[in-house]
Design a protein around this motif. Structure first.
Motif, PDB file in Angstrom:
ATOM      1  N   VAL A 138       0.839  -1.204   0.000  1.00 16.57           N
ATOM      2  CA  VAL A 138       0.000   0.000   0.000  1.00 16.57           C
ATOM      3  C   VAL A 138       0.874   1.255   0.000  1.00 16.57           C
ATOM      4  O   VAL A 138       0.627   2.197  -0.760  1.00 16.57           O
ATOM      5  CB  VAL A 138      -0.960  -0.006   1.212  1.00 16.57           C
ATOM      6  N   GLU A 139       1.909   1.266   0.819  1.00 17.58           N
ATOM      7  CA  GLU A 139       2.800   2.428   0.889  1.00 17.58           C
ATOM      8  C   GLU A 139       3.529   2.645  -0.436  1.00 17.58           C
ATOM      9  O   GLU A 139       3.685   3.779  -0.891  1.00 17.58           O
ATOM     10  CB  GLU A 139       3.806   2.261   2.031  1.00 17.58           C
ATOM     11  N   GLN A 140       3.982   1.572  -1.062  1.00 16.23           N
ATOM     12  CA  GLN A 140       4.692   1.703  -2.330  1.00 16.23           C
ATOM     13  C   GLN A 140       3.763   2.169  -3.444  1.00 16.23           C
ATOM     14  O   GLN A 140       4.171   2.954  -4.302  1.00 16.23           O
ATOM     15  CB  GLN A 140       5.347   0.377  -2.706  1.00 16.23           C
ATOM     16  N   GLU A 141       2.537   1.703  -3.432  1.00 15.63           N
ATOM     17  CA  GLU A 141       1.561   2.166  -4.418  1.00 15.63           C
ATOM     18  C   GLU A 141       1.291   3.657  -4.246  1.00 15.63           C
ATOM     19  O   GLU A 141       1.197   4.400  -5.224  1.00 15.63           O
ATOM     20  CB  GLU A 141       0.258   1.366  -4.314  1.00 15.63           C
ATOM     21  N   LEU A 142       1.167   4.093  -2.997  1.00 16.14           N
ATOM     22  CA  LEU A 142       0.951   5.519  -2.729  1.00 16.14           C
ATOM     23  C   LEU A 142       2.149   6.335  -3.189  1.00 16.14           C
ATOM     24  O   LEU A 142       1.992   7.392  -3.809  1.00 16.14           O
ATOM     25  CB  LEU A 142       0.694   5.745  -1.241  1.00 16.14           C
ATOM     26  N   GLU A 143       3.348   5.839  -2.925  1.00 14.15           N
ATOM     27  CA  GLU A 143       4.563   6.544  -3.353  1.00 14.15           C
ATOM     28  C   GLU A 143       4.653   6.595  -4.876  1.00 14.15           C
ATOM     29  O   GLU A 143       5.016   7.632  -5.452  1.00 14.15           O
ATOM     30  CB  GLU A 143       5.789   5.854  -2.773  1.00 14.15           C
ATOM     31  N   LEU A 144       4.300   5.502  -5.529  1.00 10.26           N
ATOM     32  CA  LEU A 144       4.309   5.481  -6.992  1.00 10.26           C
ATOM     33  C   LEU A 144       3.312   6.490  -7.554  1.00 10.26           C
ATOM     34  O   LEU A 144       3.616   7.226  -8.496  1.00 10.26           O
ATOM     35  CB  LEU A 144       3.984   4.077  -7.503  1.00 10.26           C
ATOM     36  N   LYS A 145       2.137   6.554  -6.967  1.00 12.17           N
ATOM     37  CA  LYS A 145       1.120   7.513  -7.412  1.00 12.17           C
ATOM     38  C   LYS A 145       1.611   8.945  -7.216  1.00 12.17           C
ATOM     39  O   LYS A 145       1.475   9.785  -8.107  1.00 12.17           O
ATOM     40  CB  LYS A 145      -0.180   7.288  -6.636  1.00 12.17           C
ATOM     41  N   THR A 146       2.205   9.212  -6.060  1.00 11.42           N
ATOM     42  CA  THR A 146       2.737  10.554  -5.791  1.00 11.42           C
ATOM     43  C   THR A 146       3.841  10.903  -6.775  1.00 11.42           C
ATOM     44  O   THR A 146       3.870  12.017  -7.315  1.00 11.42           O
ATOM     45  CB  THR A 146       3.268  10.627  -4.346  1.00 11.42           C
ATOM     46  N   ASN A 147       4.752   9.962  -7.033  1.00 12.29           N
ATOM     47  CA  ASN A 147       5.844  10.212  -7.985  1.00 12.29           C
ATOM     48  C   ASN A 147       5.308  10.450  -9.394  1.00 12.29           C
ATOM     49  O   ASN A 147       5.818  11.311 -10.123  1.00 12.29           O
ATOM     50  CB  ASN A 147       6.827   9.042  -7.993  1.00 12.29           C
ATOM     51  N   THR A 148       4.271   9.722  -9.769  1.00 14.82           N
ATOM     52  CA  THR A 148       3.667   9.911 -11.089  1.00 14.82           C
ATOM     53  C   THR A 148       3.054  11.304 -11.199  1.00 14.82           C
ATOM     54  O   THR A 148       3.229  12.002 -12.209  1.00 14.82           O
ATOM     55  CB  THR A 148       2.596   8.832 -11.343  1.00 14.82           C
ATOM     56  N   GLU A 149       2.341  11.713 -10.141  1.00 12.60           N
ATOM     57  CA  GLU A 149       1.742  13.053 -10.150  1.00 12.60           C
ATOM     58  C   GLU A 149       2.812  14.138 -10.209  1.00 12.60           C
ATOM     59  O   GLU A 149       2.670  15.128 -10.934  1.00 12.60           O
ATOM     60  CB  GLU A 149       0.868  13.245  -8.906  1.00 12.60           C
ATOM     61  N   LEU A 150       3.901  13.949  -9.458  1.00 10.23           N
ATOM     62  CA  LEU A 150       4.993  14.927  -9.486  1.00 10.23           C
ATOM     63  C   LEU A 150       5.652  14.971 -10.869  1.00 10.23           C
ATOM     64  O   LEU A 150       5.959  16.055 -11.378  1.00 10.23           O
ATOM     65  CB  LEU A 150       6.050  14.587  -8.434  1.00 10.23           C
ATOM     66  N   THR A 151       5.850  13.819 -11.479  1.00 14.10           N
ATOM     67  CA  THR A 151       6.444  13.773 -12.816  1.00 14.10           C
ATOM     68  C   THR A 151       5.557  14.495 -13.826  1.00 14.10           C
ATOM     69  O   THR A 151       6.044  15.256 -14.670  1.00 14.10           O
ATOM     70  CB  THR A 151       6.670  12.317 -13.246  1.00 14.10           C
ATOM     71  N   ARG A 152       4.255  14.285 -13.737  1.00 14.62           N
ATOM     72  CA  ARG A 152       3.332  14.970 -14.642  1.00 14.62           C
ATOM     73  C   ARG A 152       3.351  16.476 -14.418  1.00 14.62           C
ATOM     74  O   ARG A 152       3.319  17.255 -15.379  1.00 14.62           O
ATOM     75  CB  ARG A 152       1.912  14.429 -14.460  1.00 14.62           C
ATOM     76  N   ALA A 153       3.410  16.900 -13.149  1.00 16.78           N
ATOM     77  CA  ALA A 153       3.456  18.334 -12.849  1.00 16.78           C
ATOM     78  C   ALA A 153       4.749  18.947 -13.382  1.00 16.78           C
ATOM     79  O   ALA A 153       4.738  20.043 -13.962  1.00 16.78           O
ATOM     80  CB  ALA A 153       3.331  18.562 -11.346  1.00 16.78           C
ATOM     81  N   HIS A 191       6.531  17.815 -15.877  1.00 25.33           N
ATOM     82  CA  HIS A 191       6.410  17.828 -17.333  1.00 25.33           C
ATOM     83  C   HIS A 191       5.559  19.015 -17.795  1.00 25.33           C
ATOM     84  O   HIS A 191       5.932  19.721 -18.752  1.00 25.33           O
ATOM     85  CB  HIS A 191       5.798  16.521 -17.833  1.00 25.33           C
ATOM     86  N   ALA A 192       4.447  19.269 -17.106  1.00 28.87           N
ATOM     87  CA  ALA A 192       3.575  20.395 -17.476  1.00 28.87           C
ATOM     88  C   ALA A 192       4.308  21.722 -17.306  1.00 28.87           C
ATOM     89  O   ALA A 192       4.225  22.608 -18.168  1.00 28.87           O
ATOM     90  CB  ALA A 192       2.294  20.379 -16.645  1.00 28.87           C
ATOM     91  N   MET A 193       5.038  21.868 -16.201  1.00 34.16           N
ATOM     92  CA  MET A 193       5.777  23.118 -15.979  1.00 34.16           C
ATOM     93  C   MET A 193       6.887  23.288 -17.012  1.00 34.16           C
ATOM     94  O   MET A 193       7.107  24.385 -17.517  1.00 34.16           O
ATOM     95  CB  MET A 193       6.362  23.144 -14.562  1.00 34.16           C
ATOM     96  N   THR A 194       7.599  22.193 -17.318  1.00 36.27           N
ATOM     97  CA  THR A 194       8.665  22.262 -18.315  1.00 36.27           C
ATOM     98  C   THR A 194       8.104  22.636 -19.679  1.00 36.27           C
ATOM     99  O   THR A 194       8.687  23.476 -20.399  1.00 36.27           O
ATOM    100  CB  THR A 194       9.403  20.905 -18.390  1.00 36.27           C
ATOM    101  N   THR A 195       6.971  22.049 -20.037  1.00 35.80           N
ATOM    102  CA  THR A 195       6.324  22.381 -21.310  1.00 35.80           C
ATOM    103  C   THR A 195       5.927  23.851 -21.347  1.00 35.80           C
ATOM    104  O   THR A 195       6.136  24.533 -22.363  1.00 35.80           O
ATOM    105  CB  THR A 195       5.082  21.484 -21.517  1.00 35.80           C
TER     106      THR A 195
END
Length: 140
Positions: free
Chosen positions: A100-115, A117-121
């Motif tokens: 559960v903790e790793q899934e939450l961390e993966l979700k958070t990392n995915t959201e941060l990566t998308r953010a 990417h959006a800022m870089t774009t």
């Protein structure tokens, strides 16, 4: 065990596991027996008891001693299985918690990566439009 600093030093599953085991009298007894049976003091006491039994208590100790040792082995093997079952339950609970903790961390990392990417774009878009305006100013 209930001190706040203990909980900070241990995995949440460890804290929950200890709390559940300490609340059940039978499990506390099994834990105490297993802890003692797994110690060198247990071995030393048995060595002394068997020597005393064979030399002092009985003239023909083998039949009774064999019976006692066999019965003790049955009970000790039961406590070993109790310990193995306890460990299996603990490992499963820890694995579930970690998943559960790793899934939450993966979700958070995915959201941060998308953010990011959006800022870089957006930064690239602004830089590109700024360069286009500067080029237009130079040509004018």
């Amino acid at each position: 065990m209930s001190r706040p600093d203990d909980q900070a030093r241990h995995h949440p599953v460890v804290v929950a596991h200890r709390a559940s085991r300490s609340s059940d009298l039978q499990l506390r007894i099994a834990d105490a027996i297993t802890k003692f049976a797994g110690s060198m003091m247990f071995v030393y006491l048995h060595g002394v008891a068997f020597v005393v039994w064979m030399l002092v208590v009985e003239t023909n100790p083998w039949p009774t001693l064999t019976l006692v040792v066999s019965l003790e082995a049955i009970f000790l093997s039961t406590f070993v299985m109790i310990g193995q079952n306890r460990q299996a339950v603990f490992q499963q609970a820890k694995a579930d918690h970690d998943f559960v903790e790793q899934e939450l961390e993966l979700k958070t990392n995915t959201e941060l990566t998308r953010a990011i990417h959006a800022m870089t774009t957006e930064i690239h878009r602004r830089l590109a439009s700024g360069e286009a305006e500067a080029e237009a100013d130079r040509n004018a």
